[in-house]
Design an enzyme around this catalytic site. Structure first.
Site, PDB file in Angstrom:
ATOM      1  CB  CYS A 106       0.865  -7.016   1.566  1.00  0.00           C
ATOM      2  SG  CYS A 106      -0.294  -5.832   2.474  1.00  0.00           S
ATOM      3  CG  HIS A 248      -1.937  -9.117  -0.983  1.00  0.00           C
ATOM      4  ND1 HIS A 248      -2.464  -9.281   0.137  1.00  0.00           N
ATOM      5  CD2 HIS A 248      -1.806  -7.657  -1.139  1.00  0.00           C
ATOM      6  CE1 HIS A 248      -2.543  -8.267   0.896  1.00  0.00           C
ATOM      7  NE2 HIS A 248      -2.167  -7.045  -0.098  1.00  0.00           N
ATOM      8  CG  ASN A 277      -5.517  -5.543   2.393  1.00  0.00           C
ATOM      9  OD1 ASN A 277      -4.661  -6.098   3.224  1.00  0.00           O
ATOM     10  ND2 ASN A 277      -4.881  -4.668   1.425  1.00  0.00           N
TER      11      ASN A 277
END
Lengths: 320, 320
Positions: A106, A248, A277
């Site tokens: 990520c 994030h 996500n």
């Protein structure tokens, strides 16, 4: 380092899956999904990962010339080899441009941005395209509703250049750390040599996503605070100097938790409800979405921050 | 850029497979194998990819303190996520060190070295560990003898630091290019989202290595010449100024072909006969083997060069 994000591009594949669509697949209510994840819809790709990357890249490049370096900052590859950057370049119709992939789950975009800043600063390149494109939906484990309803697909790109002499854009501070004792908190155990696709012992579940959200939160909380303090200190900022935080987009809870570090919620970019996500594409998609909405002006003080599999934490302070 | 490779480490897994062992598996004679590939033996891993990486890294680090950045420059991951650098760090017993993976197939080490040089030059890090560890043997396609008898396993590591003020080590020049029209020449089509391990349409062959050696040679020859000329020019070297050439060990033929660019064979490191083609680990394994044999002294002019899937070409000029 005197570099700037000149332009950004965001690409959303057209197919939408809503919380209503997924509720029966995971055997949970819409309310459960929204309460646990905050994701009311996400996009699901019906095209190759490099096609999404190229569409985001084309938006970032606009009418300008091709870049002199392409960095694919993503986790889900098209195939094992060549690396995905090659196919992104092919999709864009270019030949001869150096390219490679940076993989740090990520945090891939943040790590790539820091490296690219160094490469621009030493004069190795002049005009670098960073692309992040992910098809995480392919790894959804419907038997693990908590993570299955989080994941979505999408792509973003950023064109990064040295800052012109009469402007002030800069990467002011950056910090990353990784604590492998948290390696099991976020995993796709297959897809490599450990559980090779041709190994008869490899099970379907090995190739699906596993995430222990509460475990990550417990392990990350203090480490995020330390990394943020370090980056703010080195940028000579306090929390109130930050015009915009781009985190994030791990989950609704994770994005909301950023406020606990002292940032007002209205200054925290939150797109997780619409995008889910999207792994390595999450942070640049949030950045590109905020940029498209005009939320950053040159000179603004922008903080990028995220956690990733590893367990990893990174943050960067940008004068936009 | 004033950086130096302070130390290197080489790790060979103990199991040896000779041309005699493989001849019956591919239905070819030992002579055929030796003539086509020049590989008389290669190692085959019976341990995890991160274990090999850690053993090479431990040799490079020696008694010194841990690095402040770990870069895994490899193609075959342990698993899809977290990225392999996390597991290398875990294997070494460390916590908190930033880490990520750079993937550019056989050129991963060269690309990583260039990035790390930039990061050291701007002062972002002081002491960087680059590791390359590959288990390519898992992807051998016994129905494609030409590539199956090439691949081997192994690992290498390099500790890279800023050059002390009283020394002259430097990365003098670097160039990379990638031509996606050659993407099909070297491929593992599976292992990503295109032919996902859980996709019922994914076939065993998708997860095996395919390589068109003659096609690569035809496409690469002129491009390698151009990249080499560019790097030599920028380093202000001619061929005769190069003390040692460390090429990617693609095959016996490919290593021998390096002489055609004007380098005497005795100055070209050739370990492909013993190690085979170990993908991203090939070039750093050749570098570490040459270093262990005392073939480089400080001040020597060392040229790194290779081709990779993409089709990609890169070279770097180092004052050792």
């Amino acid at each position: 380092m005197r570099v700037r994000v000149t332009s950004t591009g965001l690409y959303l594949p057209p197919k939408v899956e809503t919380a209503e669509d997924l509720a029966p697949r995971v055997g949970r209510s819409v309310e459960w999904i929204l309460e646990r994840t905050g994701v009311f819809e996400r996009r699901v790709a019906e095209e190759p990962v490099e096609s999404m990357a190229a569409k985001a890249a084309a938006l970032a490049i606009g009418d300008g010339p091709p870049p002199d370096l392409i960095v694919n900052a993503s986790t889900t590859p098209r195939q094992a080899l060549p690396d995905t950057s090659v196919f992104v370049q092919r999709e864009l119709g270019w030949e001869g441009i150096p390219c490679h992939t940076v993989h740090a789950t990520c945090l891939s975009f943040l790590i790539a941005l820091h490296q690219v800043a160094a490469l621009l600063t030493v004069g190795a390149y002049q005009r670098v395209l960073i692309v992040s494109s992910e098809i995480g939906s392919i790894g959804r484990n419907w038997d693990e509703p908590e993570s299955a309803v989080l994941l979505g697909d999408g792509a973003a790109a950023a064109l990064v250049e040295r800052t012109p002499d009469d402007e002030g854009s800069a990467l002011l501070a950056y910090k990353m750390g990784c604590w492998p004792s948290g390696a099991g908190l976020t995993e796709v155990a297959g897809g490599g040599v450990l559980h090779h696709p041709n190994d008869p012992g490899t099970r379907r579940e090995h190739n699906l996503f596993h995430m222990d959200g509460p475990g990550i939160y417990r392990m990350a909380r203090r480490r995020v605070a330390i990394v943020l303090r370090d980056v703010l200190t080195r940028a000579s900022w306090t929390q109130s100097d930050v015009d915009l935080v781009v985190p994030h987009q791990a989950s609704g809870t994770a994005v909301a938790a950023v406020a606990r570090y002292g940032f007002p919620p209205e200054r925290i970019v939150n797109v997780v409800g619409r995008f889910g996500n999207t792994i390595g594409a999450s942070l640049p998609m949030a950045l590109a979405a905020a940029n498209a909405e005009g939320r950053m002006r040159r000179g603004d003080q922008v903080l990028l921050v995220g956690t990733g599999a590893g367990l990893s934490v990174a943050a960067a302070a940008l004068r936009w």
